[in-house]
Design a protein around this motif. Sequence first.
Motif, PDB file in Angstrom:
ATOM      1  N   VAL A  19      34.869 -25.982 -18.379  1.00  0.00           N
ATOM      2  CA  VAL A  19      33.953 -26.893 -17.479  1.00  0.00           C
ATOM      3  C   VAL A  19      32.727 -27.192 -18.048  1.00  0.00           C
ATOM      4  O   VAL A  19      31.820 -26.070 -18.205  1.00  0.00           O
ATOM      5  CB  VAL A  19      34.153 -26.559 -15.977  1.00  0.00           C
ATOM      6  CG1 VAL A  19      33.052 -27.704 -15.500  1.00  0.00           C
ATOM      7  CG2 VAL A  19      35.386 -26.709 -15.268  1.00  0.00           C
ATOM      8  N   SER A  20      32.320 -28.191 -18.515  1.00  0.00           N
ATOM      9  CA  SER A  20      30.872 -28.567 -19.239  1.00  0.00           C
ATOM     10  C   SER A  20      29.993 -28.710 -17.904  1.00  0.00           C
ATOM     11  O   SER A  20      30.177 -29.503 -16.910  1.00  0.00           O
ATOM     12  CB  SER A  20      30.666 -29.700 -20.114  1.00  0.00           C
ATOM     13  OG  SER A  20      29.476 -29.802 -20.626  1.00  0.00           O
ATOM     14  N   VAL A  21      28.636 -28.077 -17.814  1.00  0.00           N
ATOM     15  CA  VAL A  21      27.765 -28.339 -16.789  1.00  0.00           C
ATOM     16  C   VAL A  21      26.492 -28.891 -17.224  1.00  0.00           C
ATOM     17  O   VAL A  21      25.450 -28.796 -16.367  1.00  0.00           O
ATOM     18  CB  VAL A  21      27.518 -26.999 -15.989  1.00  0.00           C
ATOM     19  CG1 VAL A  21      28.936 -26.350 -15.421  1.00  0.00           C
ATOM     20  CG2 VAL A  21      27.038 -25.872 -16.827  1.00  0.00           C
ATOM     21  N   GLY A  22      26.259 -29.291 -18.390  1.00  0.00           N
ATOM     22  CA  GLY A  22      25.176 -30.254 -18.959  1.00  0.00           C
ATOM     23  C   GLY A  22      24.343 -29.110 -19.720  1.00  0.00           C
ATOM     24  O   GLY A  22      24.675 -28.334 -20.457  1.00  0.00           O
ATOM     25  N   SER A  26      20.281 -27.338 -16.475  1.00  0.00           N
ATOM     26  CA  SER A  26      21.509 -27.270 -15.419  1.00  0.00           C
ATOM     27  C   SER A  26      22.080 -25.846 -15.670  1.00  0.00           C
ATOM     28  O   SER A  26      22.553 -25.261 -14.644  1.00  0.00           O
ATOM     29  CB  SER A  26      22.440 -28.264 -15.822  1.00  0.00           C
ATOM     30  OG  SER A  26      21.882 -29.429 -15.626  1.00  0.00           O
ATOM     31  N   ARG A  27      22.148 -25.205 -16.751  1.00  0.00           N
ATOM     32  CA  ARG A  27      22.815 -23.978 -16.982  1.00  0.00           C
ATOM     33  C   ARG A  27      22.175 -22.842 -16.561  1.00  0.00           C
ATOM     34  O   ARG A  27      22.785 -22.045 -15.586  1.00  0.00           O
ATOM     35  CB  ARG A  27      23.038 -23.896 -18.489  1.00  0.00           C
ATOM     36  CG  ARG A  27      24.105 -24.827 -19.242  1.00  0.00           C
ATOM     37  CD  ARG A  27      24.333 -24.801 -20.842  1.00  0.00           C
ATOM     38  NE  ARG A  27      24.769 -23.549 -21.021  1.00  0.00           N
ATOM     39  CZ  ARG A  27      26.186 -23.220 -21.198  1.00  0.00           C
ATOM     40  NH1 ARG A  27      26.828 -24.364 -20.975  1.00  0.00           N
ATOM     41  NH2 ARG A  27      26.584 -22.165 -21.528  1.00  0.00           N
ATOM     42  N   ARG A  69      22.554 -33.333 -10.812  1.00  0.00           N
ATOM     43  CA  ARG A  69      23.584 -33.450 -12.164  1.00  0.00           C
ATOM     44  C   ARG A  69      24.577 -32.382 -12.289  1.00  0.00           C
ATOM     45  O   ARG A  69      25.625 -32.417 -12.608  1.00  0.00           O
ATOM     46  CB  ARG A  69      22.551 -33.347 -13.510  1.00  0.00           C
ATOM     47  CG  ARG A  69      21.834 -34.483 -13.659  1.00  0.00           C
ATOM     48  CD  ARG A  69      21.244 -34.404 -15.193  1.00  0.00           C
ATOM     49  NE  ARG A  69      20.090 -33.636 -15.184  1.00  0.00           N
ATOM     50  CZ  ARG A  69      18.767 -33.727 -14.856  1.00  0.00           C
ATOM     51  NH1 ARG A  69      18.614 -34.970 -14.438  1.00  0.00           N
ATOM     52  NH2 ARG A  69      17.968 -32.702 -15.174  1.00  0.00           N
ATOM     53  N   LEU A  70      24.025 -31.006 -11.618  1.00  0.00           N
ATOM     54  CA  LEU A  70      25.183 -30.070 -11.568  1.00  0.00           C
ATOM     55  C   LEU A  70      26.101 -30.362 -10.456  1.00  0.00           C
ATOM     56  O   LEU A  70      27.452 -30.197 -10.932  1.00  0.00           O
ATOM     57  CB  LEU A  70      24.437 -28.854 -11.241  1.00  0.00           C
ATOM     58  CG  LEU A  70      25.150 -27.423 -11.211  1.00  0.00           C
ATOM     59  CD1 LEU A  70      25.719 -27.344 -12.547  1.00  0.00           C
ATOM     60  CD2 LEU A  70      24.303 -26.145 -10.790  1.00  0.00           C
ATOM     61  N   ARG A  72      27.643 -33.135  -9.703  1.00  0.00           N
ATOM     62  CA  ARG A  72      28.241 -34.268 -10.466  1.00  0.00           C
ATOM     63  C   ARG A  72      29.131 -33.252 -11.650  1.00  0.00           C
ATOM     64  O   ARG A  72      30.743 -33.816 -11.568  1.00  0.00           O
ATOM     65  CB  ARG A  72      27.842 -35.127 -11.310  1.00  0.00           C
ATOM     66  CG  ARG A  72      27.036 -36.103 -10.378  1.00  0.00           C
ATOM     67  CD  ARG A  72      26.502 -37.264 -11.033  1.00  0.00           C
ATOM     68  NE  ARG A  72      25.717 -37.142 -12.011  1.00  0.00           N
ATOM     69  CZ  ARG A  72      24.176 -37.250 -11.848  1.00  0.00           C
ATOM     70  NH1 ARG A  72      23.692 -37.436 -10.539  1.00  0.00           N
ATOM     71  NH2 ARG A  72      23.173 -36.825 -12.489  1.00  0.00           N
ATOM     72  N   ALA A  73      28.895 -32.162 -11.921  1.00  0.00           N
ATOM     73  CA  ALA A  73      29.734 -31.496 -12.792  1.00  0.00           C
ATOM     74  C   ALA A  73      30.981 -30.396 -11.962  1.00  0.00           C
ATOM     75  O   ALA A  73      31.808 -30.105 -12.946  1.00  0.00           O
ATOM     76  CB  ALA A  73      28.932 -30.803 -13.873  1.00  0.00           C
ATOM     77  N   LEU A  74      30.435 -30.155 -11.184  1.00  0.00           N
ATOM     78  CA  LEU A  74      31.434 -29.192 -10.387  1.00  0.00           C
ATOM     79  C   LEU A  74      32.053 -30.018  -9.231  1.00  0.00           C
ATOM     80  O   LEU A  74      31.983 -31.123  -8.783  1.00  0.00           O
ATOM     81  CB  LEU A  74      30.451 -28.169  -9.463  1.00  0.00           C
ATOM     82  CG  LEU A  74      29.652 -27.378 -10.417  1.00  0.00           C
ATOM     83  CD1 LEU A  74      28.407 -26.524  -9.609  1.00  0.00           C
ATOM     84  CD2 LEU A  74      30.312 -26.530 -11.367  1.00  0.00           C
TER      85      LEU A  74
END
Length: 289
Positions: A19-22, A26-27, A69-70, A72-74
């Motif tokens: 899963v890409s988190v940005g 963000s990481r 943003r995070l 949206r990734a999770l």
Amino acid sequence: MRFAILGPLEVRSPDGAAVSVGGPRSRALLVMLLLDAGRAVGLDELVDGQYGETPPADAVGAVQAQVSRLRRALPAGLLEFHGSGGYRLAVDPGDVDAHRFQDLARAGRRALTAGRPEAATGPLREALGLWRGPALADLPSGRARAALLEELRLAATEDLVEAELALPGGTSVAELRRLVAGHPLRERFAGQLVRALHAEGRRGEALAAFAETRRVLAEELGADPSPELAAAHLAVLRAEEPAPAARRGPSAWSRRSPGRSSCSSWTTASTWSPPPPGWSAGCWTPAPG
């Protein structure tokens, strides 16, 4: 989901897909939340972790944008807002490799302390197998926490060697030589090398290994060998059978100041925090759990 921070950040879905988190911010934000998985982390702490002592004027807004943003990734609902102004990652700590590592290392130490070295090797090997590289690689401000994790890794390695020394198959002398070379002031590794060489009948090499550590301690710290290391040396001189692993919580033999006294234990809780003032990185070690 599974999260890995003992090395570069990795996030995997329940089916194992990455899963890409940005980007870097963000990481770093996710790593901070994972260190306190299941607990709320204050906004001020997140700002400090992202920007240090000189945050930009819009630091709070920037962190809040990173949170968006995070999210949206999770998966939905995983990153929660708390009324106190903080955020909570609603995941089981057991799904984060750093927390699982600590649990396994404590289980291995309990077995070793109870005189069950064979039972200790499994959890200790599993714990050490979780490491993929330097901890918290995506959190530039996390050097103190990364150093603590590295100390816990070394302590678990010492425990595993201790357990292996108590078993018929013994331990790897070559690996112990590598560990002693990389950490010349950790007297526990040095004592284990002396004992491993002695167990293989390599008396001259065992005496030479002790002499080298004694020289390093004198030159670097102005200190004599610890009682445990001296006892391993004396056993070789007397040609005694190597002693089995003692039924006690293994102590850390690395030092932070000259003298014979060993470092005190510092019990780590489930939360992550830098060590108390005055503690050096070479002296952190978990108390037996």
